[in-house]
Design a protein around this motif. Sequence first.
Motif, PDB file in Angstrom:
ATOM      1  N   ARG A  16       0.557  -1.146  -0.009  1.00  9.08           N
ATOM      2  CA  ARG A  16       0.007  -0.067   0.001  1.00  9.08           C
ATOM      3  C   ARG A  16       0.776   1.389  -0.050  1.00  9.08           C
ATOM      4  O   ARG A  16       0.342   2.327  -0.320  1.00  9.08           O
ATOM      5  N   GLN A  27      -1.771   8.925 -10.424  1.00 14.35           N
ATOM      6  CA  GLN A  27      -2.406   9.819  -9.970  1.00 14.35           C
ATOM      7  C   GLN A  27      -1.408  10.738  -9.097  1.00 14.35           C
ATOM      8  O   GLN A  27      -1.277  10.270  -7.859  1.00 14.35           O
ATOM      9  N   MET A  49       0.396   8.120  -6.412  1.00 12.96           N
ATOM     10  CA  MET A  49      -0.487   7.076  -6.311  1.00 12.96           C
ATOM     11  C   MET A  49      -0.590   6.182  -7.391  1.00 12.96           C
ATOM     12  O   MET A  49      -0.773   6.800  -8.474  1.00 12.96           O
ATOM     13  N   LEU A 107      -2.770   3.159  -9.275  1.00 13.12           N
ATOM     14  CA  LEU A 107      -3.938   2.572  -9.090  1.00 13.12           C
ATOM     15  C   LEU A 107      -4.144   1.501 -10.226  1.00 13.12           C
ATOM     16  O   LEU A 107      -3.781   1.964 -11.282  1.00 13.12           O
ATOM     17  N   GLU A 112     -18.234  -0.478 -15.399  1.00 18.25           N
ATOM     18  CA  GLU A 112     -17.293   0.282 -14.971  1.00 18.25           C
ATOM     19  C   GLU A 112     -16.045  -0.344 -14.425  1.00 18.25           C
ATOM     20  O   GLU A 112     -16.028  -1.428 -14.254  1.00 18.25           O
ATOM     21  N   GLN A 113     -14.966   0.397 -14.136  1.00 16.43           N
ATOM     22  CA  GLN A 113     -13.679  -0.096 -13.499  1.00 16.43           C
ATOM     23  C   GLN A 113     -13.673  -0.162 -12.132  1.00 16.43           C
ATOM     24  O   GLN A 113     -14.247   0.712 -11.498  1.00 16.43           O
ATOM     25  N   PHE A 163     -11.482  -0.288  -9.002  1.00 15.13           N
ATOM     26  CA  PHE A 163     -10.168   0.176  -8.695  1.00 15.13           C
ATOM     27  C   PHE A 163      -9.756  -0.306  -7.285  1.00 15.13           C
ATOM     28  O   PHE A 163     -10.738  -0.767  -6.432  1.00 15.13           O
ATOM     29  N   GLY A 164      -8.400  -0.761  -7.350  1.00 12.26           N
ATOM     30  CA  GLY A 164      -7.827  -1.214  -5.994  1.00 12.26           C
ATOM     31  C   GLY A 164      -7.496  -0.103  -4.915  1.00 12.26           C
ATOM     32  O   GLY A 164      -7.970   1.003  -5.321  1.00 12.26           O
ATOM     33  N   PRO A 165      -7.190  -0.305  -3.931  1.00  9.14           N
ATOM     34  CA  PRO A 165      -6.678   0.843  -3.117  1.00  9.14           C
ATOM     35  C   PRO A 165      -5.666   1.580  -3.303  1.00  9.14           C
ATOM     36  O   PRO A 165      -5.558   2.873  -2.625  1.00  9.14           O
ATOM     37  N   GLY A 166      -4.824   1.100  -4.337  1.00  7.36           N
ATOM     38  CA  GLY A 166      -3.847   2.138  -4.563  1.00  7.36           C
ATOM     39  C   GLY A 166      -2.434   1.710  -3.707  1.00  7.36           C
ATOM     40  O   GLY A 166      -2.688   1.057  -2.660  1.00  7.36           O
ATOM     41  N   TYR A 185     -17.049   8.993 -10.487  1.00  4.58           N
ATOM     42  CA  TYR A 185     -16.268   8.483  -9.259  1.00  4.58           C
ATOM     43  C   TYR A 185     -16.178   9.386  -8.015  1.00  4.58           C
ATOM     44  O   TYR A 185     -16.061  10.654  -8.352  1.00  4.58           O
ATOM     45  N   GLN A 223     -13.726  10.284  -4.896  1.00  3.62           N
ATOM     46  CA  GLN A 223     -12.366   9.960  -3.909  1.00  3.62           C
ATOM     47  C   GLN A 223     -12.503  10.824  -2.806  1.00  3.62           C
ATOM     48  O   GLN A 223     -12.309  11.821  -2.829  1.00  3.62           O
ATOM     49  N   LYS A 244      -7.475   8.218  -0.513  1.00  2.53           N
ATOM     50  CA  LYS A 244      -8.114   6.885  -1.062  1.00  2.53           C
ATOM     51  C   LYS A 244      -8.105   6.591  -2.437  1.00  2.53           C
ATOM     52  O   LYS A 244      -7.782   7.652  -3.382  1.00  2.53           O
ATOM     53  N   SER A 245      -8.718   5.337  -2.821  1.00  2.49           N
ATOM     54  CA  SER A 245      -8.771   5.252  -4.086  1.00  2.49           C
ATOM     55  C   SER A 245     -10.297   5.791  -4.523  1.00  2.49           C
ATOM     56  O   SER A 245     -10.817   6.455  -3.771  1.00  2.49           O
ATOM     57  N   LEU A 246     -10.434   5.242  -5.974  1.00  2.00           N
ATOM     58  CA  LEU A 246     -11.873   5.768  -6.556  1.00  2.00           C
ATOM     59  C   LEU A 246     -12.930   4.517  -6.289  1.00  2.00           C
ATOM     60  O   LEU A 246     -12.772   3.612  -6.411  1.00  2.00           O
ATOM     61  N   SER A 281     -16.469   3.954  -7.317  1.00  2.00           N
ATOM     62  CA  SER A 281     -17.657   3.987  -8.368  1.00  2.00           C
ATOM     63  C   SER A 281     -18.949   4.648  -8.030  1.00  2.00           C
ATOM     64  O   SER A 281     -19.563   4.105  -7.227  1.00  2.00           O
TER      65      SER A 281
END
Lengths: 114, 117
Positions: free
Chosen positions: A9, A37, A88, A90, A102-103, A105-108, B35, B37, B41-43, B45
Amino acid sequence: DAMVIQNPRYQVTQFGKPVTLSCSQTLNHNVMYWYQQKSSQAPKLLFHYYDKDFNNEADTPDNFQSRRPNTSFCFLDIRSPGLGDAAMYLCATSIASRRAYEQYFGPGTRLTVT
Amino acid sequence: ELKVEQNPLFLSMQEGKNYTIYCNYSTTSDRLYWYRQDPGKSLESLFVLLSNGAVKQEGRLMASLDTKARLSTLHITAAVHDLSATYFCAVDSSGVAGGTSYGKLTFGQGTILTVHP
């Protein structure tokens, strides 16, 4: 629960020292994406895999590489990280289909370059 | 090159008020996503909009898509503090090769929403 997992992480690396970030998914999605990002910016697509087919964005630096050894895993390799690569990262997955969904996303992974 | 522009970029609202975030894009697409955020944190949906005229609602948020105007809106009704976050729209500009979309997203700049008591 089906999900997208990223490890680690948080990653600290030294300037110029190669680093690998990993992403795994239990969703059995055939498309996997890597986004970068930077602080206070929108995510920017680096590349994606459709199954084993690799698709690089035209402006992704050569310093960034990716591997997808199987459906579940995808790796982001940064060969010689610079200070400007701190961001970050992702990972996301989706199902390629006639109607895009939709995509997920993981926590990054937050990468710091010292 | 696809351009996706959100406005406003910063939105400070009082609780209980209504407001709309706009997302304009520069090329033909009928696949648009919103999205959320939270800081660090992450995104997450929020909405998937897949056709002209699509309208979706979840709680105090409602999203719509006008593909002819190349415009999507995210409307906030009776804002509460928990809605404070950054909101991104993203347009799917991937070509459809062999009838398959690859889901290539271009994001707007994001709108930082702060809801005050």
